[in-house]
Design a protein around this motif. Structure first.
Motif, PDB file in Angstrom:
ATOM      1  N   ALA A 262     -19.764   2.172  -8.759  1.00 47.35           N
ATOM      2  CA  ALA A 262     -18.850   1.330  -8.540  1.00 47.35           C
ATOM      3  C   ALA A 262     -19.258   0.453  -7.628  1.00 47.35           C
ATOM      4  O   ALA A 262     -18.902  -0.755  -7.787  1.00 47.35           O
ATOM      5  CB  ALA A 262     -17.611   2.137  -8.117  1.00 47.35           C
ATOM      6  N   LEU A 263     -19.919   0.538  -6.660  1.00 48.17           N
ATOM      7  CA  LEU A 263     -20.589   0.060  -5.695  1.00 48.17           C
ATOM      8  C   LEU A 263     -21.648  -0.860  -5.819  1.00 48.17           C
ATOM      9  O   LEU A 263     -22.175  -2.064  -5.183  1.00 48.17           O
ATOM     10  CB  LEU A 263     -20.991   0.656  -4.350  1.00 48.17           C
ATOM     11  CG  LEU A 263     -19.300   1.348  -3.754  1.00 48.17           C
ATOM     12  CD1 LEU A 263     -19.795   2.097  -2.430  1.00 48.17           C
ATOM     13  CD2 LEU A 263     -18.479   0.207  -3.076  1.00 48.17           C
TER      14      LEU A 263
ATOM     15  N   ALA B 191     -11.768  -0.277  -7.959  1.00 47.69           N
ATOM     16  CA  ALA B 191     -10.201  -1.067  -7.791  1.00 47.69           C
ATOM     17  C   ALA B 191     -10.384  -1.532  -6.389  1.00 47.69           C
ATOM     18  O   ALA B 191     -10.916  -1.125  -5.575  1.00 47.69           O
ATOM     19  CB  ALA B 191      -9.188   0.034  -8.056  1.00 47.69           C
ATOM     20  N   ARG B 192      -9.423  -2.471  -5.979  1.00 45.41           N
ATOM     21  CA  ARG B 192      -9.380  -3.041  -4.758  1.00 45.41           C
ATOM     22  C   ARG B 192      -7.702  -2.488  -4.339  1.00 45.41           C
ATOM     23  O   ARG B 192      -6.757  -2.832  -4.918  1.00 45.41           O
ATOM     24  CB  ARG B 192      -9.394  -4.370  -4.776  1.00 45.41           C
ATOM     25  CG  ARG B 192     -10.530  -4.975  -4.979  1.00 45.41           C
ATOM     26  CD  ARG B 192     -11.531  -5.154  -3.886  1.00 45.41           C
ATOM     27  NE  ARG B 192     -12.938  -5.457  -3.972  1.00 45.41           N
ATOM     28  CZ  ARG B 192     -13.875  -5.250  -3.053  1.00 45.41           C
ATOM     29  NH1 ARG B 192     -13.532  -4.711  -2.255  1.00 45.41           N
ATOM     30  NH2 ARG B 192     -14.980  -5.612  -3.518  1.00 45.41           N
ATOM     31  N   ALA B 193      -7.599  -2.159  -2.928  1.00 46.45           N
ATOM     32  CA  ALA B 193      -6.128  -2.035  -2.338  1.00 46.45           C
ATOM     33  C   ALA B 193      -5.593  -3.293  -2.297  1.00 46.45           C
ATOM     34  O   ALA B 193      -5.999  -4.295  -1.568  1.00 46.45           O
ATOM     35  CB  ALA B 193      -6.697  -1.312  -1.050  1.00 46.45           C
ATOM     36  N   VAL B 194      -4.481  -3.142  -2.449  1.00 48.31           N
ATOM     37  CA  VAL B 194      -3.676  -4.627  -2.492  1.00 48.31           C
ATOM     38  C   VAL B 194      -2.165  -4.305  -1.793  1.00 48.31           C
ATOM     39  O   VAL B 194      -1.613  -5.385  -1.357  1.00 48.31           O
ATOM     40  CB  VAL B 194      -3.399  -5.166  -3.848  1.00 48.31           C
ATOM     41  CG1 VAL B 194      -4.615  -5.849  -4.622  1.00 48.31           C
ATOM     42  CG2 VAL B 194      -2.659  -4.203  -4.685  1.00 48.31           C
TER      43      VAL B 194
ATOM     44  N   TYR C  75     -13.260   5.846   3.930  1.00 48.85           N
ATOM     45  CA  TYR C  75     -14.809   6.040   4.802  1.00 48.85           C
ATOM     46  C   TYR C  75     -15.746   4.821   4.192  1.00 48.85           C
ATOM     47  O   TYR C  75     -15.640   4.623   3.252  1.00 48.85           O
ATOM     48  CB  TYR C  75     -15.211   7.289   4.042  1.00 48.85           C
ATOM     49  CG  TYR C  75     -14.395   8.413   4.694  1.00 48.85           C
ATOM     50  CD1 TYR C  75     -14.796   9.108   5.901  1.00 48.85           C
ATOM     51  CD2 TYR C  75     -13.076   9.065   4.221  1.00 48.85           C
ATOM     52  CE1 TYR C  75     -14.520  10.059   6.251  1.00 48.85           C
ATOM     53  CE2 TYR C  75     -12.617  10.045   4.654  1.00 48.85           C
ATOM     54  CZ  TYR C  75     -13.097  10.646   5.796  1.00 48.85           C
ATOM     55  OH  TYR C  75     -12.496  11.699   6.188  1.00 48.85           O
ATOM     56  N   ALA C  76     -16.402   4.698   5.140  1.00 48.16           N
ATOM     57  CA  ALA C  76     -17.735   3.676   4.960  1.00 48.16           C
ATOM     58  C   ALA C  76     -18.455   4.416   3.900  1.00 48.16           C
ATOM     59  O   ALA C  76     -18.693   5.695   4.011  1.00 48.16           O
ATOM     60  CB  ALA C  76     -18.640   3.454   6.128  1.00 48.16           C
TER      61      ALA C  76
ATOM     62  N   ALA D 163     -10.570  -4.244   2.466  1.00 43.30           N
ATOM     63  CA  ALA D 163     -11.117  -5.380   2.592  1.00 43.30           C
ATOM     64  C   ALA D 163     -12.279  -5.214   3.489  1.00 43.30           C
ATOM     65  O   ALA D 163     -13.473  -6.195   3.324  1.00 43.30           O
ATOM     66  CB  ALA D 163      -9.984  -6.119   3.395  1.00 43.30           C
ATOM     67  N   GLU D 164     -12.648  -3.960   4.007  1.00 40.73           N
ATOM     68  CA  GLU D 164     -13.791  -3.968   4.996  1.00 40.73           C
ATOM     69  C   GLU D 164     -15.075  -3.164   4.004  1.00 40.73           C
ATOM     70  O   GLU D 164     -15.941  -2.807   4.427  1.00 40.73           O
ATOM     71  CB  GLU D 164     -13.611  -3.147   6.280  1.00 40.73           C
ATOM     72  CG  GLU D 164     -12.753  -3.957   7.197  1.00 40.73           C
ATOM     73  CD  GLU D 164     -11.152  -3.689   7.136  1.00 40.73           C
ATOM     74  OE1 GLU D 164     -10.749  -2.763   6.832  1.00 40.73           O
ATOM     75  OE2 GLU D 164     -10.858  -4.764   6.959  1.00 40.73           O
ATOM     76  N   GLY D 165     -14.667  -2.959   2.847  1.00 43.77           N
ATOM     77  CA  GLY D 165     -15.590  -2.248   1.720  1.00 43.77           C
ATOM     78  C   GLY D 165     -15.550  -0.740   1.956  1.00 43.77           C
ATOM     79  O   GLY D 165     -16.320  -0.139   1.400  1.00 43.77           O
TER      80      GLY D 165
END
Length: 158
Positions: free
Chosen positions: A146-147, A106-109, A126-127, A31-33
């Motif tokens: 991906a970013l 992908a996103r962590a869920v 990691y940022a 959620a923090e990228g």
């Protein structure tokens, strides 16, 4: 990295000859990228989670399986970000492979980032601008791609 049974079966027939393999990995964002990375047990480098697909396995599902197995994190695969064809690689035992790797965004869920199998020494977030130095160049490229937000799949040959 544990060798899948189907590879061991093939090796019984073909020996250590060059074997093309298909793998999947994921650039997983929280959620923090931040980006999810695992420190590999075989070489100590930090890398994207991923591994070989099982025969007939859908690639996005395979990426999700590998991420969960290695890191304890459940993901929602958004899209195929890049595809990489590696150079032939020879293991210490003489076996040779050339891997094509599909990299998903992908996103962590769910789940919690942790060492979840023998393939990792550590797992952490990691940022993107503060990745460990040992992250390989091709993984850095996959993260950058991906970013970028560009949903067109990028093909690269190592």
């Amino acid at each position: 990295m544990a060798t899948p049974d189907y590879i061991l079966d093939l090796r019984a027939d073909i020996g250590s000859k060059l074997l093309p393999v298909l793998g999947a990995s994921a650039v997983v964002l929280d959620a923090e990228g931040r980006v999810l990375l695992g420190q590999r047990a075989d070489n100590g480098n930090w890398a994207l989670p991923g591994g070989l697909l099982d025969p007939g396995e859908e690639p996005a599902a395979g990426a999700a399986r590998e991420v969960l197995e290695e890191t304890g994190v459940e993901i929602d695969v958004e899209y195929l970000s890049s595809m990489r064809v590696g150079r032939p690689y020879r293991f210490a035992n003489g076996d040779e492979i050339v891997a094509t790797t599909l990299v998903f965004r992908a996103r962590a869920v769910g789940g919690k980032a942790c060492v979840n199998d023998e393939e990792s020494l550590a797992v952490d977030w990691y940022a993107p601008d503060a990745l460990p130095e040992s992250v390989p160049v091709n993984h850095r490229f996959a993260i950058e791609r991906a970013l970028s937000g560009n949903r067109e799949t990028w093909f690269v040959r190592d």
